[in-house]
Design an enzyme around this catalytic site. Structure first.
Site, mmCIF file in Angstrom:
data_model
loop_
_atom_site.group_PDB
_atom_site.id
_atom_site.type_symbol
_atom_site.label_atom_id
_atom_site.label_comp_id
_atom_site.label_asym_id
_atom_site.label_seq_id
_atom_site.Cartn_x
_atom_site.Cartn_y
_atom_site.Cartn_z
ATOM 1 N N GLY A 44 0.824 -1.203 0.000
ATOM 2 C CA GLY A 44 0.000 0.000 0.000
ATOM 3 C C GLY A 44 0.853 1.245 0.000
ATOM 4 N N PRO A 45 0.253 2.396 -0.300
ATOM 5 C CG PRO A 45 -1.315 4.002 -0.920
ATOM 6 C CD PRO A 45 -1.156 2.563 -0.636
ATOM 7 C CB THR A 49 -1.873 3.183 4.034
ATOM 8 O OG1 THR A 49 -0.766 2.379 3.635
ATOM 9 C CG2 THR A 49 -2.254 4.109 2.908
ATOM 10 C CD GLU A 85 -11.772 7.440 -12.928
ATOM 11 O OE1 GLU A 85 -12.195 6.361 -13.403
ATOM 12 O OE2 GLU A 85 -10.606 7.825 -13.082
ATOM 13 C CB THR A 119 5.229 0.524 9.974
ATOM 14 O OG1 THR A 119 5.865 0.710 8.718
ATOM 15 C CG2 THR A 119 6.263 0.224 11.030
HETATM 16 P P1 ADP Z 1 3.305 2.990 6.489
HETATM 17 O O1 ADP Z 1 4.157 1.967 7.161
HETATM 18 O O2 ADP Z 1 2.186 2.397 5.691
HETATM 19 O O3 ADP Z 1 4.073 3.986 5.691
HETATM 20 P P2 ADP Z 1 2.876 3.816 9.192
HETATM 21 O O4 ADP Z 1 2.352 2.590 9.795
HETATM 22 O O5 ADP Z 1 4.304 4.117 9.395
HETATM 23 O O6 ADP Z 1 2.571 3.827 7.626
HETATM 24 O O7 ADP Z 1 1.981 5.042 9.677
HETATM 25 C C1 ADP Z 1 2.530 6.163 10.314
HETATM 26 C C2 ADP Z 1 1.608 6.659 11.403
HETATM 27 O O8 ADP Z 1 0.393 7.155 10.846
HETATM 28 C C3 ADP Z 1 1.178 5.588 12.365
HETATM 29 O O9 ADP Z 1 2.091 5.437 13.402
HETATM 30 C C4 ADP Z 1 -0.158 6.106 12.874
HETATM 31 O O10 ADP Z 1 -0.002 7.074 13.868
HETATM 32 C C5 ADP Z 1 -0.722 6.797 11.645
HETATM 33 N N1 ADP Z 1 -1.580 5.886 10.877
HETATM 34 C C6 ADP Z 1 -1.333 5.432 9.622
HETATM 35 N N2 ADP Z 1 -2.333 4.633 9.204
HETATM 36 C C7 ADP Z 1 -3.225 4.553 10.203
HETATM 37 C C8 ADP Z 1 -4.468 3.861 10.373
HETATM 38 N N3 ADP Z 1 -4.984 3.101 9.398
HETATM 39 N N4 ADP Z 1 -5.126 4.006 11.548
HETATM 40 C C9 ADP Z 1 -4.619 4.782 12.517
HETATM 41 N N5 ADP Z 1 -3.447 5.439 12.415
HETATM 42 C C10 ADP Z 1 -2.744 5.355 11.283
HETATM 43 ZN ZN ZN Z 2 -9.144 7.142 -17.083
HETATM 44 MG MG MG Z 3 6.192 1.991 7.094
#
Ligand code: ADP
Ligand code: ZN
Ligand code: MG
Length: 579
Positions: A171-172, A175, A394, A178
């Site tokens: 995923g982007p 999101t 769309e 981690t």
């Molecule tokens: P990624 O690993 O996908 O880049 P992270 O897990 O590092 O994203 O997200 C960074 C922070 O953003 C998390 O520690 C949290 O505070 C917040 N966050 C991101 N996604 C969510 C979610 N779905 N629900 C609640 N908090 C989120």
């Molecule tokens: Zn299109």
């Molecule tokens: Mg991450």
């Protein structure tokens, strides 16, 4: 023939940040890089500023720029640079470690482990639970199963069920990938070994592979446990196709990882979780059965998901009575969980700065401006006009697709921005498995692809750049219709040489005479023009429906199910229309 122009280092950085750079080769302090085809594809050369390497490395990774650092001849310059680089990286690592331990207060026993540099959290001490993650319910559901395996592996083993070895979170950025991995460990109450892909690979050949070995041997001693590899793409890039020379070190690391994954059996109690925002560049070997055989999509949240995430993050702050999280969710299309967390935090800071006891809606409004300004730089948030354009686009696909054969039933329209680059999408599901396409279906498919652009033309009288992918696909399809499927006046002669499907080389054209080539081009253009004309006709004829549907879509962001069905049932064929 490629020409290389000189560029200032600062210009290079700007171009990275504007997502314009395709790849960079860094040799000593000399950087050669190429812009993406969409930005002219030119080659440039610049000079690395002394000591700037750690920042550059981070930046390249953050913006997904492919990068290679070929081994230099160990000339004096090379040796000197090597020293500089490792000193720079060490400083970077130290700064990072300090930062981490400051933040690590609540995270349980955080400790660097020997060679592998992995961060280890004790049983269930990652400080995250599923309740902290919101708006990604499907991903959570799939991972809940994984938690069960870890908690009660015996139950599954007794029946002979195969426990997944590897789960890939895709995923982007921002999101919650981690966070989700940590939550799995938190819920399952098992040790958690965490390492980022980029931390495996350093300057010296062989280090990455030995770190992988070390990590797995540590984990085996503590099973059941989770090994988490963040940014898997840093080591998992497909082998042997890098544009400029190979990267032995990365390949060795990847090979070691594959070996380790094959080396522990399903009952060992080790679960590997990895995360990536660039699944398309991963080596196919990683997805073989017995490796990362489960993929979990962690996508940007829709409106109700955003509200749920806001609730999670607002739980810790005092909200004034006038704060309407649902309203905030409405205005934050395209925000990721990380963006929303940031928004809540900015609003709280704003309130504190104003010596308020509670966070008011006005604080959110102000915070919104700040956050959006930051995001716009990363070109993730759409202006109202852009959003409107995407919505018309769309709906254009959907209305044309409802009438034209070949694409299947239009089952969903969304303007929640997805992934990198895709601002919205229209989903068509084939009614049955199709292996053959009829000529009219092919033409219908091309018209549907052009429906987005046509809607922009019909409504605004001009087009945006958003349709380039559609045009590419439509052109490819038209070309194949004529050169491969024999559907034009050239008759059933194959002009493209088909290649084995698993070779990614695509197809190349048979050597043809100039006249035939010109004829192919003419027929392709004719096919496209016809389809384009048809798409425009349909949309002009259904102009009111185009307007009203777009209005609804702008409000709800997603259209599907019964509501979409009843809209599409209203699409009318123009007079004398034959698909
Ligand atoms: P990624 O690993 O996908 O880049 P992270 O897990 O590092 O994203 O997200 C960074 C922070 O953003 C998390 O520690 C949290 O505070 C917040 N966050 C991101 N996604 C969510 C979610 N779905 N629900 C609640 N908090 C989120
Ligand atoms: Zn299109
Ligand atoms: Mg991450």
């Amino acid at each position: 023939m490629q020409t290389v122009s000189q560029a200032a280092y600062s210009k290079f950085i700007e171009q990275i940040q504007a997502h314009q750079v395709q790849y960079a080769t860094i040799q000593g302090d000399r950087i050669t890089y190429r812009l993406k085809a969409s930005h002219g594809g030119d080659h440039y050369e610049t000079t690395l500023e002394t000591g700037a390497w750690p920042e550059l490395q981070t930046l390249l990774r953050q913006y997904g720029v492919e990068c290679s650092t070929p081994q230099t001849n160990a000339g004096a310059m090379g040796a000197l640079f090597g020293l500089l680089v490792s000193a720079g990286m060490l400083a970077g690592a130290l700064a990072w470690l300090t930062k981490f331990s400051e933040a690590g207060g609540g995270l349980g026993n955080v400790a660097g482990v020997g060679k592998s540099k992995a961060r280890v959290y004790g049983q269930g001490k990652t400080g995250a639970k599923f309740a902290d993650v919101a708006g990604v319910d499907e991903a959570k559901q799939e991972l809940q199963e994984v938690v069960d395996f870890l908690k009660d592996g015996e139950k599954y083993r007794r029946i002979g069920a195969k426990i997944p070895k590897g789960v890939l979170l895709v995923g982007p950025p921002g999101t919650g990938k981690t966070l989700l991995a940590k939550a799995v460990a938190g819920e399952a109450g098992v040790p958690f070994f965490s390492m980022s892909g980029s931390e495996f690979v350093e300057l010296y050949v062989g280090v990455g592979a030995s770190r992988v070995r070390d990590l797995f041997s540590q984990a085996k001693r503590q099973a059941p446990c989770i090994i988490f590899i963040d940014e898997l793409d840093a080591i998992g890039k497909s082998r042997g196709n890098s544009a400029i020379g190979g990267n032995d070190e990365r390949e060795q690391t990847l090979n070691q990882l594959l070996t380790e994954m094959d080396g522990f059996d399903d009952n060992s109690g080790i679960l590997l979780i990895a995360a990536t925002n660039r699944p398309e560049i991963l080596d196919a070997a990683l997805r073989r059965p017995g490796r990362f055989d489960r993929q979990v999509l962690v996508d940007r949240p829709d409106k109700s998901g955003r509200q749920a995430i806001l609730q999670v993050h607002a739980a810790g702050v005092t909200l004034g009575e006038n704060v309407d999280l649902a309203a905030i969710a409405t205005t934050t299309a395209g925000f990721t969980g990380a963006d929303l967390a940031n928004l809540v935090n900015e609003a709280a800071l704003m309130a504190a700065r104003n010596n308020r006891q509670a966070v008011l809606m006005a604080d959110f409004d102000e915070a919104m401006e700040r956050v959006v300004a930051g995001l716009e730089k990363r070109s993730r948030v759409l202006s109202p006009m852009e959003r409107k354009t995407v919505a018309y686009h769309e709906v254009g696909h959907a209305l044309v697709g409802a009438l034209m054969p070949g694409g299947g039933k239009v089952s969903k329209i969304s303007i929640v921005p997805r992934g990198l680059g895709a601002l919205g999408y229209t989903l068509q599901t084939p009614e049955e498995d199709r292996f053959l396409m009829l000529e009219d279906e092919l033409r219908g498919r091309i018209a549907t692809l052009l429906g987005g652009r046509s809607a922009e033309e019909v409504v605004f009288g001009k087009v945006s750049t958003g349709a380039s992918d559609d045009i590419q696909k439509a052109t490819d399809l038209a070309e194949r219709a004529i050169t491969l499927y024999g559907m034009g006046s050239l008759g059933p002669i194959a002009f493209e040489k088909q290649q084995a499907q698993f070779l990614d080389g695509g197809t190349t054209r048979r050597t043809v005479s100039g006249e035939v080539a010109a004829e192919i081009d003419r027929l392709v253009k004719q096919t496209i023009d016809q389809a384009h004309h048809q798409a425009q006709m349909i949309l002009r004829h259904n102009r009111d429906l185009l307007e009203s549907t777009t209005e609804i879509l702008l409000e709800t962001e997603v259209l599907e199910g019964e509501q979409l069905r009843s809209i599409l049932a209203q699409v009318q064929a123009p007079e004398g229309f034959a698909p």
